[in-house]
Write a protein that holds these residues in place. Sequence first.
Motif, PDB file in Angstrom:
ATOM      1  N   LEU A  28       0.907  -1.176  -0.011  1.00 46.18           N
ATOM      2  CA  LEU A  28      -0.058   0.154   0.027  1.00 46.18           C
ATOM      3  C   LEU A  28       0.950   1.330   0.117  1.00 46.18           C
ATOM      4  O   LEU A  28       1.760   1.534   0.831  1.00 46.18           O
ATOM      5  N   SER A  29       0.678   1.939  -1.261  1.00 49.13           N
ATOM      6  CA  SER A  29       1.660   3.131  -1.253  1.00 49.13           C
ATOM      7  C   SER A  29       0.673   4.383  -1.052  1.00 49.13           C
ATOM      8  O   SER A  29      -0.570   4.430  -1.735  1.00 49.13           O
ATOM      9  N   THR A  30       1.139   5.392  -0.614  1.00 51.68           N
ATOM     10  CA  THR A  30       0.351   7.019  -0.577  1.00 51.68           C
ATOM     11  C   THR A  30       0.899   7.798  -1.452  1.00 51.68           C
ATOM     12  O   THR A  30       2.403   8.094  -1.333  1.00 51.68           O
ATOM     13  N   ARG A  31       0.128   8.604  -2.419  1.00 52.83           N
ATOM     14  CA  ARG A  31       0.938   9.772  -3.342  1.00 52.83           C
ATOM     15  C   ARG A  31      -0.037  10.861  -3.399  1.00 52.83           C
ATOM     16  O   ARG A  31      -1.189  10.811  -3.015  1.00 52.83           O
ATOM     17  N   ASP A  32       0.456  12.107  -3.565  1.00 53.98           N
ATOM     18  CA  ASP A  32      -0.212  13.374  -3.828  1.00 53.98           C
ATOM     19  C   ASP A  32      -0.800  13.269  -4.984  1.00 53.98           C
ATOM     20  O   ASP A  32      -0.120  12.921  -5.990  1.00 53.98           O
ATOM     21  N   LEU A  33      -1.983  13.855  -5.151  1.00 54.56           N
ATOM     22  CA  LEU A  33      -2.602  13.982  -6.525  1.00 54.56           C
ATOM     23  C   LEU A  33      -2.985  15.667  -6.495  1.00 54.56           C
ATOM     24  O   LEU A  33      -3.978  16.006  -5.852  1.00 54.56           O
ATOM     25  N   LEU A  34      -2.424  16.231  -7.387  1.00 52.54           N
ATOM     26  CA  LEU A  34      -2.552  17.865  -7.158  1.00 52.54           C
ATOM     27  C   LEU A  34      -3.463  18.262  -8.339  1.00 52.54           C
ATOM     28  O   LEU A  34      -3.687  17.389  -9.340  1.00 52.54           O
ATOM     29  N   VAL A  51      -2.772   1.574  -4.620  1.00 49.31           N
ATOM     30  CA  VAL A  51      -2.147   3.015  -4.384  1.00 49.31           C
ATOM     31  C   VAL A  51      -3.289   4.101  -3.912  1.00 49.31           C
ATOM     32  O   VAL A  51      -4.294   3.753  -4.282  1.00 49.31           O
ATOM     33  N   ARG A  52      -3.013   4.659  -2.877  1.00 49.45           N
ATOM     34  CA  ARG A  52      -3.738   5.609  -2.229  1.00 49.45           C
ATOM     35  C   ARG A  52      -3.305   7.156  -2.670  1.00 49.45           C
ATOM     36  O   ARG A  52      -2.177   7.497  -2.371  1.00 49.45           O
TER      37      ARG A  52
END
Length: 201
Positions: A28-34, A51-52
């Motif tokens: 489980l990975s977390t990424r920013d979405l601008l 993916v989060r």
Amino acid sequence: MSALHLLLLCCLFSTLPWCHGVGEAETLSTRDLLLNTPRRGDTLLIGRETVRYVPLGLAPNTTYEARVSYPATNPARVRLWLEGEVQGSARMLLDAERIIFRSDARGRMVGTDRNPGAILMRAERWAMHRDGEAGAPKQLAYDIVMERSVLGVPSSAGPIILVAAALLVVVAAALPWWTHRAVPALLDWLAQDAPTARRRL
């Protein structure tokens, strides 16, 4: 049991979804979405990673669309859903998937019990690769973008819609001239030129 029967059973079990990646740890990975900032070339492990994506820059009481596109040559099925919701349906577009959500008066995602909310994405193997299990890709490369949405239309499609509307206006304005002047003049010219063409023959 013959050797042929054993071979057929092995082939059958090798194609079952739960037999892929057995013993491999989930990630489980977390990424920013601008907002309006595409993430190009993101990757995830097929069948092994979720993916989060955390949306950033949301305005109050606004509708948004997150959209994923990926190569059709990769036999994978992409799913998008809001964190805290039931997992979403399979892809609805050709080699693309999108999800539409709203923000509340505080600029937080509506439809999720998490704060901050997030968009979850996962890819599962969808079909057998032409090179078999050994040749099937382990990762999916894709692009993802988040934009404002009006009546289900993303903001990036606005200029295209305006150009199409302008062309329709031009065609509608030119239609009376075309039907009442241009077409009759063309027919008269063809009628006058026909005897000359026959004399040349």
